[in-house]
Write a protein that holds these residues in place. Structure first.
Motif, PDB file in Angstrom:
ATOM      1  N   ASP A   2      32.338  35.302  48.339  1.00  0.00           N
ATOM      2  CA  ASP A   2      31.797  35.989  47.162  1.00  0.00           C
ATOM      3  C   ASP A   2      32.376  35.421  45.867  1.00  0.00           C
ATOM      4  OD1 ASP A   2      30.304  37.571  48.855  1.00  0.00           O
ATOM      5  OD2 ASP A   2      31.598  39.347  48.665  1.00  0.00           O
ATOM      6  N   LEU A   3      33.680  35.157  45.872  1.00  0.00           N
ATOM      7  CA  LEU A   3      34.316  34.579  44.682  1.00  0.00           C
ATOM      8  C   LEU A   3      33.775  33.177  44.388  1.00  0.00           C
ATOM      9  CD1 LEU A   3      38.044  35.686  45.081  1.00  0.00           C
ATOM     10  CD2 LEU A   3      36.452  36.367  43.266  1.00  0.00           C
ATOM     11  N   GLU A   4      33.579  32.383  45.424  1.00  0.00           N
ATOM     12  CA  GLU A   4      33.016  31.032  45.225  1.00  0.00           C
ATOM     13  C   GLU A   4      31.601  31.102  44.692  1.00  0.00           C
ATOM     14  OE1 GLU A   4      35.320  28.213  48.465  1.00  0.00           O
ATOM     15  OE2 GLU A   4      33.600  29.379  49.175  1.00  0.00           O
ATOM     16  N   THR A   5      30.818  32.028  45.211  1.00  0.00           N
ATOM     17  CA  THR A   5      29.445  32.197  44.730  1.00  0.00           C
ATOM     18  C   THR A   5      29.438  32.628  43.262  1.00  0.00           C
ATOM     19  OG1 THR A   5      28.720  32.827  46.941  1.00  0.00           O
ATOM     20  CG2 THR A   5      27.264  33.416  45.138  1.00  0.00           C
ATOM     21  N   SER A   6      30.314  33.566  42.962  1.00  0.00           N
ATOM     22  CA  SER A   6      30.419  34.041  41.577  1.00  0.00           C
ATOM     23  C   SER A   6      30.871  32.919  40.645  1.00  0.00           C
ATOM     24  CB  SER A   6      31.405  35.210  41.519  1.00  0.00           C
ATOM     25  OG  SER A   6      31.680  35.567  40.212  1.00  0.00           O
ATOM     26  N   LEU A   7      31.812  32.136  41.102  1.00  0.00           N
ATOM     27  CA  LEU A   7      32.312  31.024  40.288  1.00  0.00           C
ATOM     28  C   LEU A   7      31.211  29.989  40.055  1.00  0.00           C
ATOM     29  CD1 LEU A   7      34.804  29.776  38.929  1.00  0.00           C
ATOM     30  CD2 LEU A   7      35.324  28.669  41.099  1.00  0.00           C
ATOM     31  N   ARG A  67      37.626  29.468  33.984  1.00  0.00           N
ATOM     32  CA  ARG A  67      37.117  28.783  35.171  1.00  0.00           C
ATOM     33  C   ARG A  67      38.277  28.265  36.031  1.00  0.00           C
ATOM     34  NH1 ARG A  67      36.417  23.849  36.506  1.00  0.00           N
ATOM     35  NH2 ARG A  67      36.636  22.993  34.416  1.00  0.00           N
ATOM     36  N   ARG A  68      39.277  27.644  35.380  1.00  0.00           N
ATOM     37  CA  ARG A  68      40.447  27.134  36.110  1.00  0.00           C
ATOM     38  C   ARG A  68      41.220  28.270  36.787  1.00  0.00           C
ATOM     39  NH1 ARG A  68      43.578  23.933  31.985  1.00  0.00           N
ATOM     40  NH2 ARG A  68      41.844  24.404  30.691  1.00  0.00           N
ATOM     41  N   ASN A  69      41.340  29.390  36.076  1.00  0.00           N
ATOM     42  CA  ASN A  69      42.046  30.542  36.649  1.00  0.00           C
ATOM     43  C   ASN A  69      41.326  31.064  37.903  1.00  0.00           C
ATOM     44  OD1 ASN A  69      44.102  30.499  34.778  1.00  0.00           O
ATOM     45  ND2 ASN A  69      43.126  32.013  33.422  1.00  0.00           N
ATOM     46  N   LYS A  70      40.010  31.161  37.811  1.00  0.00           N
ATOM     47  CA  LYS A  70      39.243  31.628  38.969  1.00  0.00           C
ATOM     48  C   LYS A  70      39.320  30.626  40.122  1.00  0.00           C
ATOM     49  CE  LYS A  70      36.010  34.987  37.294  1.00  0.00           C
ATOM     50  NZ  LYS A  70      34.704  35.570  37.529  1.00  0.00           N
ATOM     51  N   GLU A  71      39.249  29.350  39.792  1.00  0.00           N
ATOM     52  CA  GLU A  71      39.371  28.329  40.843  1.00  0.00           C
ATOM     53  C   GLU A  71      40.744  28.406  41.513  1.00  0.00           C
ATOM     54  OE1 GLU A  71      38.540  24.687  38.746  1.00  0.00           O
ATOM     55  OE2 GLU A  71      36.374  24.845  39.105  1.00  0.00           O
ATOM     56  N   ARG A  72      41.774  28.626  40.712  1.00  0.00           N
ATOM     57  CA  ARG A  72      43.137  28.763  41.257  1.00  0.00           C
ATOM     58  C   ARG A  72      43.227  30.006  42.152  1.00  0.00           C
ATOM     59  NH1 ARG A  72      46.394  30.439  37.305  1.00  0.00           N
ATOM     60  NH2 ARG A  72      45.739  28.727  35.998  1.00  0.00           N
ATOM     61  N   ASP A  73      42.604  31.100  41.710  1.00  0.00           N
ATOM     62  CA  ASP A  73      42.605  32.322  42.512  1.00  0.00           C
ATOM     63  C   ASP A  73      41.915  32.098  43.867  1.00  0.00           C
ATOM     64  OD1 ASP A  73      43.906  33.653  40.475  1.00  0.00           O
ATOM     65  OD2 ASP A  73      42.089  34.654  39.707  1.00  0.00           O
ATOM     66  N   VAL A  74      40.785  31.421  43.820  1.00  0.00           N
ATOM     67  CA  VAL A  74      40.065  31.115  45.069  1.00  0.00           C
ATOM     68  C   VAL A  74      40.919  30.225  45.959  1.00  0.00           C
ATOM     69  CG1 VAL A  74      38.064  29.913  46.041  1.00  0.00           C
ATOM     70  CG2 VAL A  74      37.760  31.439  44.092  1.00  0.00           C
ATOM     71  N   SER A  75      41.530  29.227  45.382  1.00  0.00           N
ATOM     72  CA  SER A  75      42.370  28.312  46.145  1.00  0.00           C
ATOM     73  C   SER A  75      43.557  29.046  46.787  1.00  0.00           C
ATOM     74  CB  SER A  75      42.871  27.190  45.231  1.00  0.00           C
ATOM     75  OG  SER A  75      43.724  26.332  45.931  1.00  0.00           O
ATOM     76  N   ASN A  76      44.198  29.917  46.016  1.00  0.00           N
ATOM     77  CA  ASN A  76      45.326  30.698  46.547  1.00  0.00           C
ATOM     78  C   ASN A  76      44.875  31.641  47.666  1.00  0.00           C
ATOM     79  OD1 ASN A  76      47.164  29.505  44.822  1.00  0.00           O
ATOM     80  ND2 ASN A  76      47.006  31.124  43.278  1.00  0.00           N
ATOM     81  N   LEU A  77      43.717  32.226  47.492  1.00  0.00           N
ATOM     82  CA  LEU A  77      43.178  33.122  48.520  1.00  0.00           C
ATOM     83  C   LEU A  77      42.861  32.350  49.802  1.00  0.00           C
ATOM     84  CD1 LEU A  77      42.577  36.116  48.809  1.00  0.00           C
ATOM     85  CD2 LEU A  77      40.256  35.674  48.032  1.00  0.00           C
TER      86      LEU A  77
END
Length: 159
Positions: free
Chosen positions: A61-66, A78-88
């Motif tokens: 869901d996060l990847e789709t939203s991003l 965008r970088r923060n969300k990508e980092r969050d997805v990567s950490n997850l």
């Protein structure tokens, strides 16, 4: 003369020897304890497995939203969300690995306990039936008339 008498003695001993065979793989597949063990493990690890399923859906869901919002987000967001997805994703992989290791450990524990029960059942059947030797494991060929597998399964079913 000594050789001839030894041959007669060994033939007499062989005639009195009662041998049996047990198919390990069949017992492991058909023993009622195998199914019980599988259900027990499934119940034990089901919550963690469901947690991983939820986490995987959250990542998707996060990847789709991003992907959907990437054009409207600032570079920093965008970088923060990508980092969050990567950490997850990293956390998901860690939890997945830990679950797999724990499941394998518990499976081995359950298998060890089942093997102990099988060994006891084999010994019980062998003593009850008066067997001198029971082969338990890899055999190239064994006659069906010396196969004790069904008797051992029956013994396991009683417990």
């Amino acid at each position: 003369m000594v050789v001839a008498s030894f041959a007669m003695v060994s033939q007499a001993m062989a005639a009195d020897l009662k041998v049996g065979y047990v198919q390990v793989d069949k017992i492991l597949q058909e023993a009622p304890q195998t199914a019980e063990s599988g259900k027990k493990l499934e119940k034990e690890f089901s919550p963690r497995s469901q947690d991983l399923d939820r986490m995987q859906k959250q990542i998707k869901d996060l990847e789709t939203s991003l992907d959907k919002d990437s054009l409207t987000l600032s570079e920093n967001d965008r970088r923060n969300k990508e980092r969050d997805v990567s950490n997850l994703k990293i956390e998901f992989q860690r939890k997945q690995r830990e679950l797999r290791e724990d499941v394998n450990l518990r499976k081995n524990e359950e298998l060890g306990a089942l093997q102990d029960r099988i060994n006891k059942a084999v010994t019980e059947v062998a003593k009850t039936e008066g067997y001198d030797l029971v082969i338990y494991g890899g055999v190239a060929f064994a006659s069906p008339k010396i196969d004790l597998t069904s008797k051992v399964l029956q013994s396991l079913g009683k417990k």
